[in-house]
Design a protein around this motif. Structure first.
Motif, PDB file in Angstrom:
ATOM      1  N   TYR A 251       0.818  -1.207   0.000  1.00 12.56           N
ATOM      2  CA  TYR A 251       0.000   0.000   0.000  1.00 12.56           C
ATOM      3  C   TYR A 251       0.854   1.261   0.000  1.00 12.56           C
ATOM      4  O   TYR A 251       0.486   2.276  -0.601  1.00 12.56           O
ATOM      5  N   VAL A 252       2.006   1.207   0.635  1.00 12.92           N
ATOM      6  CA  VAL A 252       2.845   2.402   0.754  1.00 12.92           C
ATOM      7  C   VAL A 252       3.776   2.559  -0.445  1.00 12.92           C
ATOM      8  O   VAL A 252       3.978   3.678  -0.941  1.00 12.92           O
ATOM      9  N   THR A 253       4.355   1.471  -0.934  1.00 11.92           N
ATOM     10  CA  THR A 253       5.381   1.554  -1.971  1.00 11.92           C
ATOM     11  C   THR A 253       4.890   1.126  -3.342  1.00 11.92           C
ATOM     12  O   THR A 253       5.551   1.402  -4.344  1.00 11.92           O
ATOM     13  N   GLY A 254       3.776   0.409  -3.407  1.00 10.12           N
ATOM     14  CA  GLY A 254       3.319  -0.142  -4.674  1.00 10.12           C
ATOM     15  C   GLY A 254       4.018  -1.438  -5.039  1.00 10.12           C
ATOM     16  O   GLY A 254       3.756  -2.007  -6.101  1.00 10.12           O
ATOM     17  N   ARG A 255       4.893  -1.908  -4.188  1.00  9.23           N
ATOM     18  CA  ARG A 255       5.576  -3.178  -4.424  1.00  9.23           C
ATOM     19  C   ARG A 255       5.546  -4.000  -3.137  1.00  9.23           C
ATOM     20  O   ARG A 255       5.231  -3.481  -2.074  1.00  9.23           O
ATOM     21  N   MET A 256       5.888  -5.266  -3.247  1.00 13.54           N
ATOM     22  CA  MET A 256       5.977  -6.132  -2.070  1.00 13.54           C
ATOM     23  C   MET A 256       7.152  -7.069  -2.283  1.00 13.54           C
ATOM     24  O   MET A 256       7.319  -7.614  -3.383  1.00 13.54           O
ATOM     25  N   HIS A 257       7.947  -7.225  -1.244  1.00 12.74           N
ATOM     26  CA  HIS A 257       9.087  -8.134  -1.338  1.00 12.74           C
ATOM     27  C   HIS A 257       8.609  -9.527  -1.725  1.00 12.74           C
ATOM     28  O   HIS A 257       7.554  -9.989  -1.272  1.00 12.74           O
ATOM     29  N   ASN A 258       9.397 -10.210  -2.554  1.00 18.69           N
ATOM     30  CA  ASN A 258       8.944 -11.495  -3.089  1.00 18.69           C
ATOM     31  C   ASN A 258       8.713 -12.536  -2.000  1.00 18.69           C
ATOM     32  O   ASN A 258       7.771 -13.332  -2.075  1.00 18.69           O
ATOM     33  N   ARG A 259       9.535 -12.558  -0.973  1.00 13.24           N
ATOM     34  CA  ARG A 259       9.310 -13.513   0.118  1.00 13.24           C
ATOM     35  C   ARG A 259       7.983 -13.222   0.802  1.00 13.24           C
ATOM     36  O   ARG A 259       7.220 -14.137   1.125  1.00 13.24           O
ATOM     37  N   ALA A 260       7.684 -11.935   1.002  1.00 15.93           N
ATOM     38  CA  ALA A 260       6.397 -11.564   1.589  1.00 15.93           C
ATOM     39  C   ALA A 260       5.251 -11.944   0.661  1.00 15.93           C
ATOM     40  O   ALA A 260       4.198 -12.388   1.125  1.00 15.93           O
ATOM     41  N   ARG A 261       5.438 -11.785  -0.643  1.00 15.99           N
ATOM     42  CA  ARG A 261       4.365 -12.159  -1.582  1.00 15.99           C
ATOM     43  C   ARG A 261       3.998 -13.634  -1.421  1.00 15.99           C
ATOM     44  O   ARG A 261       2.818 -13.996  -1.444  1.00 15.99           O
ATOM     45  N   MET A 262       5.000 -14.473  -1.276  1.00 14.63           N
ATOM     46  CA  MET A 262       4.723 -15.902  -1.132  1.00 14.63           C
ATOM     47  C   MET A 262       3.965 -16.184   0.159  1.00 14.63           C
ATOM     48  O   MET A 262       3.022 -16.992   0.170  1.00 14.63           O
ATOM     49  N   VAL A 263       4.375 -15.534   1.242  1.00 13.79           N
ATOM     50  CA  VAL A 263       3.713 -15.752   2.526  1.00 13.79           C
ATOM     51  C   VAL A 263       2.289 -15.200   2.498  1.00 13.79           C
ATOM     52  O   VAL A 263       1.337 -15.840   2.960  1.00 13.79           O
ATOM     53  N   VAL A 264       2.121 -14.006   1.952  1.00 12.97           N
ATOM     54  CA  VAL A 264       0.800 -13.375   1.851  1.00 12.97           C
ATOM     55  C   VAL A 264      -0.139 -14.227   1.001  1.00 12.97           C
ATOM     56  O   VAL A 264      -1.309 -14.437   1.350  1.00 12.97           O
ATOM     57  N   ALA A 265       0.364 -14.735  -0.116  1.00 13.03           N
ATOM     58  CA  ALA A 265      -0.467 -15.545  -1.010  1.00 13.03           C
ATOM     59  C   ALA A 265      -0.799 -16.895  -0.382  1.00 13.03           C
ATOM     60  O   ALA A 265      -1.928 -17.391  -0.501  1.00 13.03           O
ATOM     61  N   SER A 266       0.171 -17.507   0.287  1.00 10.07           N
ATOM     62  CA  SER A 266      -0.078 -18.785   0.934  1.00 10.07           C
ATOM     63  C   SER A 266      -1.131 -18.648   2.024  1.00 10.07           C
ATOM     64  O   SER A 266      -2.015 -19.510   2.169  1.00 10.07           O
ATOM     65  N   TYR A 267      -1.062 -17.575   2.794  1.00 11.38           N
ATOM     66  CA  TYR A 267      -2.028 -17.390   3.879  1.00 11.38           C
ATOM     67  C   TYR A 267      -3.448 -17.263   3.321  1.00 11.38           C
ATOM     68  O   TYR A 267      -4.385 -17.860   3.861  1.00 11.38           O
ATOM     69  N   LEU A 268      -3.608 -16.514   2.231  1.00 15.50           N
ATOM     70  CA  LEU A 268      -4.950 -16.356   1.665  1.00 15.50           C
ATOM     71  C   LEU A 268      -5.477 -17.672   1.107  1.00 15.50           C
ATOM     72  O   LEU A 268      -6.618 -18.064   1.378  1.00 15.50           O
TER      73      LEU A 268
END
Length: 473
Positions: free
Chosen positions: A335-352
């Motif tokens: 939301y702040v940068t318009g990007r997300m670190h790739n490791r966070a993307r994997m964790v965020v996607a897995s949680y959903l």
């Protein structure tokens, strides 16, 4: 057809001067070149952040063209009638462009090419967005690749064309057609108050992209094998933002990586593999367009995904309020940068998709709305990989534990502290910026209590595995 009739050069996701085969060929022809960008329905359908970032990129690219004695003509409307009108106005005898590979763009481009050729014009598409055109990479059986590792082996030893230099001057027509105003398009309107926040983190244009690549190769790449997984560190190239709009070409990145590998920098080949992962995503999107719209593995069609967009747990996930710090930090970074670190993307996607058993398409659409580095192939591939429904996907039974992921990749909690303000006596500026970026209607404050988990990390894994046991994979 006059040998000196202008060429309309239709720019899309290729906003650069160097490493641009179509631009190089047009300038080499010595014919007048009319650079054009069209705001058609595919542009209008972009999410808020990608459209906002496109506006920034177009503004910068127009200035670069002006420095080369040219200009960028802006027109809105369906591609074919707009291009026909421009050709009639300018006497252009050709329309050239760089290929796109998503299904909607391919359908549009085929229609345009066939119709313009029927009109007696030269309609020609060029490579440049990829190093390896998807139809040129085949298995020994003449099929396309479905697994990354053999795809990497197939292309890693190939010669990659050296990037063309930027032209010093772009030949101009005797008279320029009228152009619409970029400011009138209001490409950033949907971002509302978030635009000012995200703009501070954007690195816009070809020069910024070249600087990013140089800085990466000068230092970061040496430790890239490890640093790319550490979200609190400046450990990646960050070039996804620029690659997504073609502000830098993949050939430039590839040859820079080869030089770094020859210099003995150990992370260079890993970076090359990441470039090829992007190529693999487009390879799959070309051969199986359903990658972006439905489960690539059809056996997942019967899986009982939660598809309720208004589920309170999904709302909490979107707002970075799941009560799972690593998940929430990733969403807030986006939301702040318009990007997300790739490791966070994997964790965020897995949680959903696994803890909340929610359809990956809900997450894919959320990223499509909020990423300034949004890419149609990589976004679809990443979400299906995380969900387990895609090609070469993470096994369905692999469920990222966001707590252990945080301990492993953010051991001192620096990433979490940077993005989560609640509970800190003196939150950093980036954590507070989240509350400036999100809609006021969410009524969020850094003084709020941090929420309890909507689904506990270990309990979510148990729920996911129980659901998978009832599915025949």
């Amino acid at each position: 057809m006059s040998d000196n009739a202008p060429i309309i050069l239709w720019f899309r996701r290729d906003l650069r001067m160097a490493d641009h085969p179509a631009l190089h060929a047009a300038v080499s022809s010595r014919r007048p070149v009319i650079p054009v960008f069209l705001r058609d329905d595919l542009v209008d359908r972009l999410g808020a952040a990608p459209k906002f970032r496109l506006g920034l990129g177009l503004e910068r690219f127009a200035a670069e063209l002006q420095d080369a004695g040219s200009r960028l003509v802006l027109r809105a409307g369906a591609a074919l009638p707009v291009l026909r009108a421009l050709a009639a106005e300018t006497g252009a005898a050709a329309v050239w462009w760089t290929r796109a590979y998503d299904a909607d763009s391919v359908a549009r481009d085929k229609e345009v090419k066939a119709a313009l050729r029927e009109d007696g014009m030269e309609a020609r598409s060029f490579g440049g967005h990829l190093m390896f055109e998807p139809w040129t990479v085949e298995t020994g059986q003449g099929s396309f690749y479905k697994v990354y590792t053999p795809f990497w082996r197939a292309v890693s030893g190939r010669d990659v064309d050296a990037p063309h230099p930027a032209p010093g001057r772009v030949p101009a027509p005797d008279a320029w057609p009228e152009s619409e105003s970029l400011s009138d398009w209001e490409l950033g309107r949907a971002m509302r108050r978030g635009a000012e926040v995200v703009a501070r983190f954007a690195r816009v244009g070809e020069a910024a992209a070249r600087d990013r690549l140089a800085q990466f190769m000068d230092g970061i790449v040496a430790g890239y094998d490890d640093s790319r997984d550490l979200p609190a560190e400046d450990g990646t190239s960050a070039l996804s933002e620029n690659l997504s709009l073609g502000e830098i070409g993949p050939h430039q990145c590839w040859h820079a990586a080869i030089r770094a590998r020859e210099e003995g920098k150990p992370g260079a080949e890993t970076f090359m593999k990441e470039l090829v992962w992007r190529e693999f995503a487009y390879h799959l999107l070309h051969h199986t367009p359903r990658l972006a719209t439905s489960n690539w593995r059809e056996e997942w069609d019967a899986f009982p995904w939660n598809e309720d967009e208004d589920d309170p747990r999904v709302t909490a996930w979107r707002r970075g309020r799941t009560g799972i710090p690593f998940v929430d930090a990733g969403q807030r970074e986006m939301y702040v940068t318009g990007r997300m670190h790739n490791r966070a993307r994997m964790v965020v996607a897995s949680y959903l998709t696994k803890h909340l058993l929610t359809h990956w398409k809900i997450g894919m659409r959320w990223f499509e709305e909020h990423l300034i580095d949004w890419d149609p192939a990589s976004n679809a591939m990443g979400w299906q990989w995380s969900a387990g429904s895609g090609p070469d996907a993470t096994p369905y039974f692999r469920v990222f534990n966001p707590l252990t992921q945080a301990k492993r990749f953010d051991p001192d909690g620096a990433y979490l502290r940077r993005w989560i303000a609640e509970g800190q006596d003196d939150p950093p500026a980036d954590a507070l910026a989240y509350f400036d970026a999100v809609p006021r209607s969410w009524a969020l404050s850094p003084d709020d209590d941090y929420p309890d988990p909507v689904v506990d990390a270990s309990e979510g894994r148990k729920i996911a595995l129980e659901a998978y046991e009832n599915k025949d994979f």
